[in-house]
Motif scaffolding. Structure first.
Motif, short mmCIF file in Angstrom:
data_model
loop_
_atom_site.label_atom_id
_atom_site.label_comp_id
_atom_site.label_asym_id
_atom_site.label_seq_id
_atom_site.Cartn_x
_atom_site.Cartn_y
_atom_site.Cartn_z
N ILE A 5 58.15 8.55 59.19
CA ILE A 5 59.43 8.79 59.36
C ILE A 5 60.56 8.12 57.54
CG2 ILE A 5 61.59 9.60 60.84
CD1 ILE A 5 59.09 10.92 61.83
N THR A 6 60.62 8.90 56.94
CA THR A 6 61.20 8.73 56.12
C THR A 6 61.99 9.94 55.59
OG1 THR A 6 60.89 8.46 53.18
CG2 THR A 6 59.24 9.92 54.53
N GLY A 7 62.86 10.16 54.27
CA GLY A 7 63.35 10.77 53.70
C GLY A 7 63.41 11.29 52.23
N GLY A 8 64.60 11.15 51.74
CA GLY A 8 66.27 10.72 51.94
C GLY A 8 66.55 9.51 52.91
N GLU A 9 67.51 9.26 53.41
CA GLU A 9 67.04 7.89 54.34
C GLU A 9 66.93 8.55 55.95
OE1 GLU A 9 67.46 4.92 54.66
OE2 GLU A 9 67.70 4.92 56.39
N PRO A 10 66.74 7.98 56.72
CA PRO A 10 66.08 8.81 58.10
C PRO A 10 67.50 8.72 59.03
CG PRO A 10 64.97 7.29 57.67
CD PRO A 10 65.32 7.27 56.42
N PHE A 11 67.94 7.37 59.18
CA PHE A 11 69.55 7.53 59.51
C PHE A 11 70.62 7.92 59.36
CE2 PHE A 11 66.44 4.06 60.42
CZ PHE A 11 66.83 4.25 61.90
N ILE A 68 59.22 4.09 59.89
CA ILE A 68 59.72 3.91 59.13
C ILE A 68 59.90 3.67 58.41
CG2 ILE A 68 61.60 2.95 60.48
CD1 ILE A 68 63.22 5.98 60.86
N THR A 69 60.56 4.19 57.68
CA THR A 69 61.16 4.22 55.70
C THR A 69 62.61 3.95 55.68
OG1 THR A 69 59.03 4.09 54.58
CG2 THR A 69 60.81 3.76 53.61
N THR A 70 62.88 3.27 55.33
CA THR A 70 64.82 3.52 55.39
C THR A 70 65.15 2.50 54.39
OG1 THR A 70 66.83 2.76 57.17
CG2 THR A 70 64.35 1.29 57.69
N LEU A 108 61.28 -1.88 54.65
CA LEU A 108 62.60 -1.82 53.89
C LEU A 108 62.42 -1.42 52.24
CD1 LEU A 108 65.71 -2.54 55.03
CD2 LEU A 108 64.82 -4.66 54.72
N SER A 109 63.42 -0.89 51.98
CA SER A 109 63.72 -0.42 50.62
C SER A 109 64.36 -1.93 50.23
CB SER A 109 63.97 0.80 49.99
OG SER A 109 62.72 1.56 50.45
N LEU A 110 64.82 -2.19 48.94
CA LEU A 110 65.14 -3.75 48.85
C LEU A 110 64.70 -3.52 47.27
CD1 LEU A 110 67.62 -5.19 49.12
CD2 LEU A 110 65.97 -6.98 50.49
N MET A 130 59.67 -3.06 47.04
CA MET A 130 60.53 -2.69 45.39
C MET A 130 60.19 -2.07 44.34
SD MET A 130 61.17 -6.89 42.66
CE MET A 130 61.70 -6.19 41.51
N VAL A 131 60.99 -1.37 43.99
CA VAL A 131 60.39 -0.65 42.71
C VAL A 131 61.31 -1.45 41.30
CG1 VAL A 131 60.68 1.40 41.28
CG2 VAL A 131 61.12 1.64 43.54
N ALA A 132 59.90 -1.88 40.67
CA ALA A 132 59.93 -2.38 39.23
C ALA A 132 60.06 -1.92 38.17
CB ALA A 132 58.83 -3.63 39.96
N ILE A 167 56.46 -1.29 43.56
CA ILE A 167 55.99 -0.63 43.20
C ILE A 167 55.81 0.32 42.29
CG2 ILE A 167 55.74 1.94 44.38
CD1 ILE A 167 57.89 1.21 46.31
N GLU A 168 55.37 0.79 41.27
CA GLU A 168 55.45 1.36 39.43
C GLU A 168 56.37 2.54 40.18
OE1 GLU A 168 51.32 0.31 37.36
OE2 GLU A 168 51.81 2.88 38.16
N GLU A 169 57.32 2.41 39.14
CA GLU A 169 58.47 3.59 39.03
C GLU A 169 57.86 5.16 39.01
OE1 GLU A 169 61.36 3.55 36.15
OE2 GLU A 169 62.52 4.52 37.10
N MET A 170 58.50 6.06 39.34
CA MET A 170 57.47 7.34 39.63
C MET A 170 58.40 8.37 38.60
SD MET A 170 55.14 7.71 43.08
CE MET A 170 56.04 7.02 44.12
N SER A 226 63.29 15.02 43.23
CA SER A 226 64.67 13.87 43.57
C SER A 226 63.35 13.15 45.16
CB SER A 226 65.39 13.93 43.85
OG SER A 226 66.08 12.65 44.93
N MET A 227 62.63 11.72 45.13
CA MET A 227 62.25 11.45 46.03
C MET A 227 62.22 11.93 46.74
SD MET A 227 59.14 9.90 45.90
CE MET A 227 58.83 8.50 44.68
N SER A 228 63.71 11.46 46.82
CA SER A 228 64.06 11.66 47.86
C SER A 228 64.22 13.02 48.91
CB SER A 228 66.05 11.88 48.50
OG SER A 228 66.44 12.89 47.39
N SER A 229 63.93 14.01 47.96
CA SER A 229 63.53 15.78 48.62
C SER A 229 62.05 15.56 48.39
CB SER A 229 64.04 16.61 47.81
OG SER A 229 63.48 16.80 46.52
N GLY A 271 60.42 13.14 49.77
CA GLY A 271 60.20 11.90 50.96
C GLY A 271 59.31 10.76 50.21
N GLY A 272 59.65 9.85 49.97
CA GLY A 272 59.00 8.53 49.35
C GLY A 272 58.33 7.85 49.84
#
Ligand code: SAM
Length: 325
Positions: free
Chosen positions: A65-71, A94-96, A118-120, A158-160, A186-189, A319-322, A324-325
């Motif tokens: 489950i991902t998003g956007g921010e799922p929560f 889940i990815t958050t 966890l994305s950081l 981490m997106v580097a 992660i390589e930026e896309m 956008s990655m948020s639409s 679901g990255g």
């Protein structure tokens, strides 16, 4: 079973439950001018549960489950709890971004969530604000510590990015020394909602930065169908992963599909479009019709992300948020 024309079986679905997010990471979406979907255009939880059931009946065993921010979507925990009742689903992940997540960790633990990503992107508070444009670093770090406390399997992503956080790579990697977690770079896309181009740090450059600090890393076995190449700093409790998301050297074993928040099935992140499942879920189609439509659409899966990209419409900037990255 869902099988593409190269004989790859689809066993993994990533479902984005919303395109909205409480951060504004510059590499993901513009600060303003995002046009979020109206509620009526999102798949409902009931529709996603039905879809998940159809998918698991067709051999999918893992859902993320991902998003956007799922929560940020209300009652997400309820939905996850219902998904967990599906006995054919072996893994639910889940990815958050961790901003709102801490308050739900007891419940995530009790439904036996398989893992949290966890994305950081940095461990520096000021840089976090610069990257995400939101002052949420303390909340995210608190979630990080609470996930460890709850003993839920954790991957930190981490997106580097060149000139932004490349000097955070070593400090992030050091998290794996004393914690049993996977820290993944992660390589930026090119999915930032515009045609802006940032400086890519490639898989090889990330590996070089890590090796120059930690010496030669031990290469460890990658899990089946993994998109990350895994390494270990000798003696560490956790491990490191590098995801060549832009270079795309892992597509050969792809076993995944994506469902966007409005119900478009995509065979690849780099795909332009795909099957409109929302229409089928709302027009009275039966489960078998939907399974058949999925199978047909999966036959269009490209061999790799480069071919998928070559065949996409280049006039829109997602956008990655639409997606679901
Ligand atoms: N909001 C959740 C989160 O932050 O984890 C889930 C959705 S977010 C789109 C999923 C992941 O995609 C995050 O790790 C984010 O950093 C990554 N991402 C977003 N845009 C990206 C881009 N242009 N290139 C690479 N990764 C990206």
């Amino acid at each position: 079973m869902l099988i593409d024309k190269f004989g790859r079986q689809i066993t993994y679905a990533r479902i984005a439950v919303t395109d909205r997010c409480n951060l504004r990471c510059f590499y993901c979406m513009p600060e303003n001018a995002m046009h979020f979907l109206p509620r009526k255009d999102l798949l409902t939880y009931e529709e996603m549960e039905r879809l998940s059931k159809i998918l698991t009946d067709e051999g999918v065993t893992k859902i993320r489950i991902t998003g956007g921010e799922p929560f940020v979507r209300r009652d997400l925990i309820h939905f996850l709890t219902n998904l967990r009742k599906n006995t054919k689903l072996n893994e639910l992940h889940i990815t958050t971004n961790g901003v709102l997540t801490e308050q739900y960790l007891d419940q995530l633990k009790s439904i036996n969530i398989s893992s949290i990503n966890l994305s950081l992107d940095t461990l520096d508070e000021a840089r976090f604000l610069e990257i995400t444009r939101r002052d949420e670093f303390t909340n995210v770090m608190s979630t990080f510590n609470a996930i460890l406390y709850h003993n839920i399997p954790l991957k930190v992503n981490m997106v580097a990015m060149k000139g932004k956080n490349e000097d955070d790579i070593v400090e992030m990697a050091e998290l794996s020394l004393s914690h049993p977690i996977s820290v993944r770079f992660i390589e930026e896309m090119p999915f930032n909602g515009s045609n802006e181009d940032h400086g890519l740090i490639s898989y090889q450059e990330i590996l070089d930065i890590l090796s120059s600090k930690f010496g030669e890393l031990s290469k460890i076995q990658d899990p089946e169908n993994s998109t990350a190449y895994h390494y270990k700093i000798p003696g560490s409790k956790g491990n490191l992963g590098i995801i060549a998301a832009y270079t795309r050297s892992f597509c050969g074993t792809c076993n995944r599909i994506r469902i966007t928040p409005e119900g478009i099935m995509k065979n690849c992140l780099y795909d332009g479009g795909g099957l409109n499942l929302r229409t089928l879920l709302r027009d009275g189609s039966g489960d078998r019709d939907i399974a058949a439509a999925l199978q047909t659409a999966i036959l269009n899966k490209h061999k790799d992300g480069h071919l998928a990209e070559a065949n996409r419409d280049k006039s829109t900037f997602e956008s990655m948020s639409s997606i679901g990255g």
